[in-house]
Design a protein around this motif. Sequence first.
Motif, PDB file in Angstrom:
ATOM      1  N   LEU A   1      20.559  15.380  -4.147  1.00 52.81           N
ATOM      2  CA  LEU A   1      19.365  15.690  -4.918  1.00 52.81           C
ATOM      3  C   LEU A   1      19.586  16.995  -5.664  1.00 52.81           C
ATOM      4  N   MET A   2      19.084  17.068  -6.898  1.00 45.43           N
ATOM      5  CA  MET A   2      19.197  18.285  -7.698  1.00 45.43           C
ATOM      6  C   MET A   2      17.880  18.542  -8.411  1.00 45.43           C
ATOM      7  N   LEU A   3      17.543  19.801  -8.582  1.00 46.29           N
ATOM      8  CA  LEU A   3      16.385  20.215  -9.363  1.00 46.29           C
ATOM      9  C   LEU A   3      16.927  20.792 -10.670  1.00 46.29           C
ATOM     10  N   LEU A   4      16.693  20.071 -11.770  1.00 43.82           N
ATOM     11  CA  LEU A   4      17.317  20.419 -13.045  1.00 43.82           C
ATOM     12  C   LEU A   4      16.284  20.618 -14.148  1.00 43.82           C
ATOM     13  N   SER A   5      16.630  21.476 -15.086  1.00 47.97           N
ATOM     14  CA  SER A   5      15.773  21.733 -16.242  1.00 47.97           C
ATOM     15  C   SER A   5      16.299  20.988 -17.458  1.00 47.97           C
ATOM     16  N   THR A   6      15.381  20.430 -18.248  1.00 43.25           N
ATOM     17  CA  THR A   6      15.793  19.736 -19.473  1.00 43.25           C
ATOM     18  C   THR A   6      16.325  20.713 -20.513  1.00 43.25           C
ATOM     19  N   LEU A   7      16.175  22.008 -20.276  1.00 48.22           N
ATOM     20  CA  LEU A   7      16.734  23.008 -21.186  1.00 48.22           C
ATOM     21  C   LEU A   7      18.233  23.187 -20.962  1.00 48.22           C
ATOM     22  N   ALA A   8      18.733  22.729 -19.815  1.00 42.90           N
ATOM     23  CA  ALA A   8      20.149  22.903 -19.483  1.00 42.90           C
ATOM     24  C   ALA A   8      20.994  21.830 -20.176  1.00 42.90           C
ATOM     25  N   ILE A   9      22.192  22.215 -20.567  1.00 41.35           N
ATOM     26  CA  ILE A   9      23.083  21.281 -21.258  1.00 41.35           C
ATOM     27  C   ILE A   9      23.423  20.096 -20.362  1.00 41.35           C
ATOM     28  N   HIS A  10      23.683  20.344 -19.068  1.00 44.49           N
ATOM     29  CA  HIS A  10      24.066  19.232 -18.195  1.00 44.49           C
ATOM     30  C   HIS A  10      22.949  18.201 -18.070  1.00 44.49           C
ATOM     31  N   THR A  11      21.684  18.645 -18.123  1.00 45.92           N
ATOM     32  CA  THR A  11      20.571  17.698 -18.044  1.00 45.92           C
ATOM     33  C   THR A  11      20.467  16.878 -19.324  1.00 45.92           C
ATOM     34  N   LYS A  12      20.621  17.529 -20.469  1.00 42.79           N
ATOM     35  CA  LYS A  12      20.624  16.794 -21.741  1.00 42.79           C
ATOM     36  C   LYS A  12      21.740  15.753 -21.743  1.00 42.79           C
ATOM     37  N   ASN A  13      22.896  16.132 -21.197  1.00 42.37           N
ATOM     38  CA  ASN A  13      24.033  15.210 -21.151  1.00 42.37           C
ATOM     39  C   ASN A  13      23.733  13.983 -20.293  1.00 42.37           C
ATOM     40  N   LEU A  14      23.239  14.195 -19.095  1.00 40.44           N
ATOM     41  CA  LEU A  14      23.051  13.068 -18.181  1.00 40.44           C
ATOM     42  C   LEU A  14      21.870  12.182 -18.588  1.00 40.44           C
ATOM     43  N   LEU A  15      20.913  12.749 -19.325  1.00 39.82           N
ATOM     44  CA  LEU A  15      19.831  11.916 -19.833  1.00 39.82           C
ATOM     45  C   LEU A  15      20.317  10.983 -20.940  1.00 39.82           C
ATOM     46  N   ALA A  16      21.388  11.399 -21.628  1.00 39.52           N
ATOM     47  CA  ALA A  16      21.982  10.549 -22.659  1.00 39.52           C
ATOM     48  C   ALA A  16      22.970   9.566 -22.054  1.00 39.52           C
ATOM     49  N   ASP A  17      23.664   9.979 -21.006  1.00 36.48           N
ATOM     50  CA  ASP A  17      24.641   9.136 -20.314  1.00 36.48           C
ATOM     51  C   ASP A  17      24.632   9.550 -18.846  1.00 36.48           C
ATOM     52  N   GLY A  18      24.116   8.666 -17.993  1.00 47.54           N
ATOM     53  CA  GLY A  18      23.900   9.016 -16.590  1.00 47.54           C
ATOM     54  C   GLY A  18      25.146   9.120 -15.747  1.00 47.54           C
ATOM     55  N   ARG A  19      26.301   8.784 -16.304  1.00 49.55           N
ATOM     56  CA  ARG A  19      27.530   8.850 -15.508  1.00 49.55           C
ATOM     57  C   ARG A  19      27.896  10.311 -15.215  1.00 49.55           C
ATOM     58  N   VAL A  20      28.069  10.612 -13.929  1.00 50.98           N
ATOM     59  CA  VAL A  20      28.374  11.986 -13.516  1.00 50.98           C
ATOM     60  C   VAL A  20      29.378  11.956 -12.373  1.00 50.98           C
ATOM     61  N   SER A  21      29.927  13.118 -12.090  1.00 56.31           N
ATOM     62  CA  SER A  21      30.656  13.336 -10.841  1.00 56.31           C
ATOM     63  C   SER A  21      30.211  14.670 -10.281  1.00 56.31           C
ATOM     64  N   LEU A  22      30.256  14.785  -8.976  1.00 53.71           N
ATOM     65  CA  LEU A  22      29.816  15.998  -8.288  1.00 53.71           C
ATOM     66  C   LEU A  22      30.847  16.343  -7.229  1.00 53.71           C
ATOM     67  N   MET A  23      31.360  17.568  -7.280  1.00 60.66           N
ATOM     68  CA  MET A  23      32.318  18.004  -6.277  1.00 60.66           C
ATOM     69  C   MET A  23      31.661  19.000  -5.336  1.00 60.66           C
ATOM     70  N   LEU A  24      31.800  18.729  -4.042  1.00 58.30           N
ATOM     71  CA  LEU A  24      31.270  19.586  -2.999  1.00 58.30           C
ATOM     72  C   LEU A  24      32.417  20.081  -2.144  1.00 58.30           C
ATOM     73  N   ASP A  25      32.357  21.341  -1.697  1.00 56.71           N
ATOM     74  CA  ASP A  25      33.421  21.868  -0.849  1.00 56.71           C
ATOM     75  C   ASP A  25      32.826  22.720   0.260  1.00 56.71           C
ATOM     76  N   GLU A  26      33.679  23.148   1.171  1.00 65.38           N
ATOM     77  CA  GLU A  26      33.223  23.877   2.356  1.00 65.38           C
ATOM     78  C   GLU A  26      32.790  25.303   2.066  1.00 65.38           C
ATOM     79  N   ARG A  27      33.238  25.876   0.955  1.00 67.03           N
ATOM     80  CA  ARG A  27      32.869  27.245   0.576  1.00 67.03           C
ATOM     81  C   ARG A  27      33.192  28.271   1.662  1.00 67.03           C
ATOM     82  N   LYS A  28      34.387  28.155   2.253  1.00 69.18           N
ATOM     83  CA  LYS A  28      34.799  29.114   3.268  1.00 69.18           C
ATOM     84  C   LYS A  28      35.593  30.245   2.636  1.00 69.18           C
ATOM     85  N   GLU A  29      35.785  31.306   3.407  1.00 68.89           N
ATOM     86  CA  GLU A  29      36.606  32.410   2.927  1.00 68.89           C
ATOM     87  C   GLU A  29      38.063  31.979   2.872  1.00 68.89           C
TER      88      GLU A  29
END
Length: 244
Positions: free
Chosen positions: A51-79
């Motif tokens: 889940l994401m909370l996104l603003s339509t003012l952001a470029i990524h939101t404008k992009n996905l509203l035009a084409d919903g295909r996305v990828s999301l990378m998540l990592d452990e964020r360790k030192e």
Amino acid sequence: MKEAHNFDPKTAAKKLLREARAGALATLMPGTGDPYCSLVNVATDITGAPLMLLSTLAIHTKNLLADGRVSLMLDERKEGDPLQDARIMLTGSCSKKTEFSAVSTAMSAYLRRHPEAEQFANFKDFGFYSIDITRAHLVAGFGRIVDLTPADILADVSDAQALVDAEAGAIEHMNADHAEACRLYATKLLGAPDGDWRCAGIDPDGIELQNGRTALRLPFPQRVTAPGPLRAVLKQLAEQARRD
């Protein structure tokens, strides 16, 4: 060798999904199809879908509203070197929540993980978006590179409507009346430092604990689909934590 033998890619992927609080979202620029990558905060619904909370003012939101295909990378964020840590790349289609009940559920789930977002979550340009995962690619170390399906990493709630309906109330009850149990789950069962550990999510396969922006996933010893079995498992885990 024993550690490699015990490696379970599905468990590792689920842990990454539930514990991530930010990730790199890749979208496609309209017209050119050029890739565009940005940093976003993430949460999960009861199935584990991002889940994401996104603003339509952001470029990524404008992009996905035009084409919903996305990828999301998540990592452990360790030192240390991030390439030594586990990460997962999710591919799918992203869409905005529009029905009132879906928006309300998404908001509750998101704000439990990101309470600071409450101050702007109702702004007109913001909305809640989810990713319908089509595939996942897990990199969890040398020799641990695995392609996974949505069924491998998402919680099955088809037979757990009673738990789905009770989740919000159960989380509120845990934080109001059993905060000490949450702290014990984190410190005694997961080896985390002491802190203000609270319940952020419950699903058929486990409980999600959070302290600040640090989240931990505690799998259940057996799958639960209703409030009664949930109470029994949480009591069992609390008793185990007090013995340790």
